[in-house]
Design a protein around this motif. Structure first.
Motif, mmCIF file in Angstrom:
data_model
loop_
_atom_site.group_PDB
_atom_site.id
_atom_site.type_symbol
_atom_site.label_atom_id
_atom_site.label_comp_id
_atom_site.label_asym_id
_atom_site.label_seq_id
_atom_site.Cartn_x
_atom_site.Cartn_y
_atom_site.Cartn_z
ATOM 1 N N PHE A 89 12.143 -7.354 -6.082
ATOM 2 C CA PHE A 89 11.019 -7.343 -5.158
ATOM 3 C C PHE A 89 10.674 -5.914 -4.732
ATOM 4 C CE2 PHE A 89 9.237 -7.820 -0.813
ATOM 5 C CZ PHE A 89 8.155 -8.627 -1.107
ATOM 6 N N ARG A 90 11.699 -5.122 -4.494
ATOM 7 C CA ARG A 90 11.448 -3.738 -4.101
ATOM 8 C C ARG A 90 10.737 -2.977 -5.222
ATOM 9 N NH1 ARG A 90 13.655 0.101 -0.450
ATOM 10 N NH2 ARG A 90 13.427 2.233 -1.228
ATOM 11 N N GLU A 91 11.226 -3.175 -6.444
ATOM 12 C CA GLU A 91 10.670 -2.453 -7.591
ATOM 13 C C GLU A 91 9.244 -2.890 -7.910
ATOM 14 O OE1 GLU A 91 11.250 -2.643 -12.415
ATOM 15 O OE2 GLU A 91 12.989 -2.996 -11.135
ATOM 16 N N GLN A 92 9.018 -4.203 -7.952
ATOM 17 C CA GLN A 92 7.746 -4.728 -8.419
ATOM 18 C C GLN A 92 6.680 -4.825 -7.333
ATOM 19 O OE1 GLN A 92 6.848 -5.433 -11.576
ATOM 20 N NE2 GLN A 92 8.821 -4.620 -12.214
ATOM 21 N N VAL A 93 7.097 -4.964 -6.072
ATOM 22 C CA VAL A 93 6.125 -5.209 -5.002
ATOM 23 C C VAL A 93 6.072 -4.060 -3.991
ATOM 24 C CG1 VAL A 93 5.405 -6.793 -3.170
ATOM 25 C CG2 VAL A 93 6.419 -7.695 -5.266
ATOM 26 N N ILE A 94 7.207 -3.754 -3.365
ATOM 27 C CA ILE A 94 7.181 -2.765 -2.285
ATOM 28 C C ILE A 94 6.862 -1.369 -2.810
ATOM 29 C CG2 ILE A 94 8.503 -1.708 -0.421
ATOM 30 C CD1 ILE A 94 10.095 -4.254 -0.152
ATOM 31 N N GLU A 95 7.512 -0.956 -3.904
ATOM 32 C CA GLU A 95 7.270 0.380 -4.447
ATOM 33 C C GLU A 95 5.813 0.510 -4.930
ATOM 34 O OE1 GLU A 95 9.317 2.879 -4.455
ATOM 35 O OE2 GLU A 95 11.276 2.010 -4.035
ATOM 36 N N ARG A 96 5.317 -0.521 -5.582
ATOM 37 C CA ARG A 96 3.922 -0.482 -6.049
ATOM 38 C C ARG A 96 2.955 -0.434 -4.874
ATOM 39 N NH1 ARG A 96 3.118 -4.825 -10.970
ATOM 40 N NH2 ARG A 96 4.745 -4.072 -12.396
ATOM 41 N N PHE A 97 3.270 -1.165 -3.827
ATOM 42 C CA PHE A 97 2.457 -1.178 -2.616
ATOM 43 C C PHE A 97 2.340 0.230 -2.042
ATOM 44 C CE2 PHE A 97 2.466 -1.515 2.077
ATOM 45 C CZ PHE A 97 1.323 -2.260 2.291
ATOM 46 N N ALA A 98 3.477 0.915 -1.924
ATOM 47 C CA ALA A 98 3.481 2.269 -1.377
ATOM 48 C C ALA A 98 2.697 3.230 -2.263
ATOM 49 C CB ALA A 98 4.919 2.751 -1.192
ATOM 50 N N ASP A 99 2.927 3.161 -3.576
ATOM 51 C CA ASP A 99 2.230 4.070 -4.493
ATOM 52 C C ASP A 99 0.725 3.838 -4.473
ATOM 53 O OD1 ASP A 99 4.552 5.326 -5.280
ATOM 54 O OD2 ASP A 99 4.872 4.025 -7.019
#
Length: 401
Positions: A89-99
């Motif tokens: 979830f961190r890799e696919q959702v949260i990190e993409r959200f921030a970027d």
């Protein structure tokens, strides 16, 4: 003879995995499947550090929600598993959200979560558990068109979640079931009372699940500290009006809280991420008539490559809270564009554009894509182009038509 899920065989011989978030909707779905005699397994995803989330209200997938899902499963006498998907979830959702935010976009993490974690990873887990279908509490409907499932808006349009499911593939649609699509929210809560579920009166989640108290900027600043670097607030005519404390604090179409005043109403009309500039201007600079899309997913009839040369008339939805409006979908070489016949205000890159075949309760979802660029009228485009200069082309955006 087919059962209520459209599958051959008796319910007791049909294994159903229910995605249980701990809310009333998915809990009622589990209750319905149990009452109809299916072989039901409940699965809840732990998506982020629920040690912090236990104190967070108004969000899904938090520690309390996991606890509630477990208690509902116990009351229904069904097996229940909690799966640790935190890293995914961190890799696919949260990190993409921030970027996405630091690139000046307005992302929709719920779509990304459905696209990756829920309807990809969880679906595969359901198959590993021997499931015949994965069932969720989303308010959408599916109908069999030939031998494939088609996605439609729900009966209760106030709860319509079809916008968030545009990226669902045909293969996933054929494995998914949405029992609440033909119900209203009051009917669902009445069933929760009838089943004696502890979540019958539980409030619906409102915020993005991993964003405490709705302050998404706190999450982004922690993950990407440079995202809060200051920069200029610039008028479309070139005047520097003031400074800001990070473009992550602004979204396209924003009027309040800009922090500058010129005696005229000002709106955020563009975020120049490369130069850390917030560009503001009058309302007419928000008018958008043409969209350039990326990563389009097609779940309508036929093949996307067979779109008519003159384009396909569709009804496009550019925000979850806006109704679908008349549009023309075109495939122009490698570019996929949507012409908004009446135009829209405040459309931002990173949002989704979802296509429907009509603007009614029975509308079918044809697919959608991510907005790469929202094109304005010639005057607005030229003004922005003069301000942004070379970085406009460096961002990979097409020349003005």
């Amino acid at each position: 003879m087919l059962n209520s899920l459209g599958l051959p065989g008796r319910p007791e011989d049909t294994r159903v995995v229910v995605a249980m978030s701990g809310g009333v909707d998915s809990s009622v779905v589990a209750g319905l499947m149990k009452r109809e005699g299916y072989d039901v397994i409940g699965v809840t995803l732990q998506l982020y550090d629920h040690g912090e989330a236990v104190q967070k209200k108004g969000a899904c997938c938090a520690g309390q929600d996991i606890h509630d899902a477990r208690r509902v499963a116990e009351s229904l006498d069904i097996p229940h598993y909690v799966l640790d998907y935190e890293s995914r979830f961190r890799e696919q959702v949260i990190e993409r959200f921030a970027d996405s935010y630091i690139n000046g976009e307005t992302p929709i993490p719920c779509v990304t979560c459905n696209q990756t974690v829920k309807f990809q990873d969880l679906l595969e887990t359901a198959k590993d558990l021997g499931a015949d279908v994965l069932v969720t509490g989303h308010y959408v409907r599916t109908k069999l068109e030939g031998n494939r499932n088609a996605l439609y808006r729900p009966v209760d349009l106030d709860r319509d979640q079809s916008y968030f499911l545009f990226a669902t593939t045909q293969e996933q649609l054929d494995f998914l079931r949405f029992p609440l699509g033909g119900m209203t929210k009051p009917e669902v809560r009445a069933l929760a009372e009838e089943f004696g579920l502890i979540v019958a009166d539980k409030h619906d989640s409102q915020d993005i699940c991993f964003v405490p108290q709705g302050r998404y900027t706190d999450v982004i600043a922690r993950l990407r500290p440079h995202a809060a670097d200051p920069g200029d607030i610039v008028h479309v005519d070139g005047r520097v009006l003031g400074q800001h404390e990070g473009i992550i604090h602004f979204t396209i179409g924003q009027r309040r809280g800009i922090g500058v005043s010129t005696g005229e109403p000002l709106y955020v009309v563009h975020l120049d991420a490369d130069n850390r500039r917030v560009i503001v201007g009058p309302k007419e600079f928000l008018a958008t008539h043409k969209l350039l899309l990326r990563n389009v997913n097609w779940i309508g009839a036929g093949h996307f490559d067979d779109l008519p040369v003159e384009g396909l008339k569709v009804f496009a939805k550019v925000r979850s809270t806006r109704p679908p409006t008349e549009a023309i979908l075109r495939k122009e070489g490698d570019d996929i564009t949507v012409e908004l016949v009446a135009g829209e205000l405040g459309v931002a890159p990173g949002q989704a554009c979802v296509f429907f075949d009509e603007d009614t309760q029975d509308a079918r979802v044809l697919g959608g894509g991510w907005i790469q660029r929202a094109e304005k009228d010639r005057k607005s485009e030229d003004a922005l182009r003069n301000l942004i200069g070379k970085s406009w082309e460096a961002a990979g955006l097409p020349a003005s038509s």
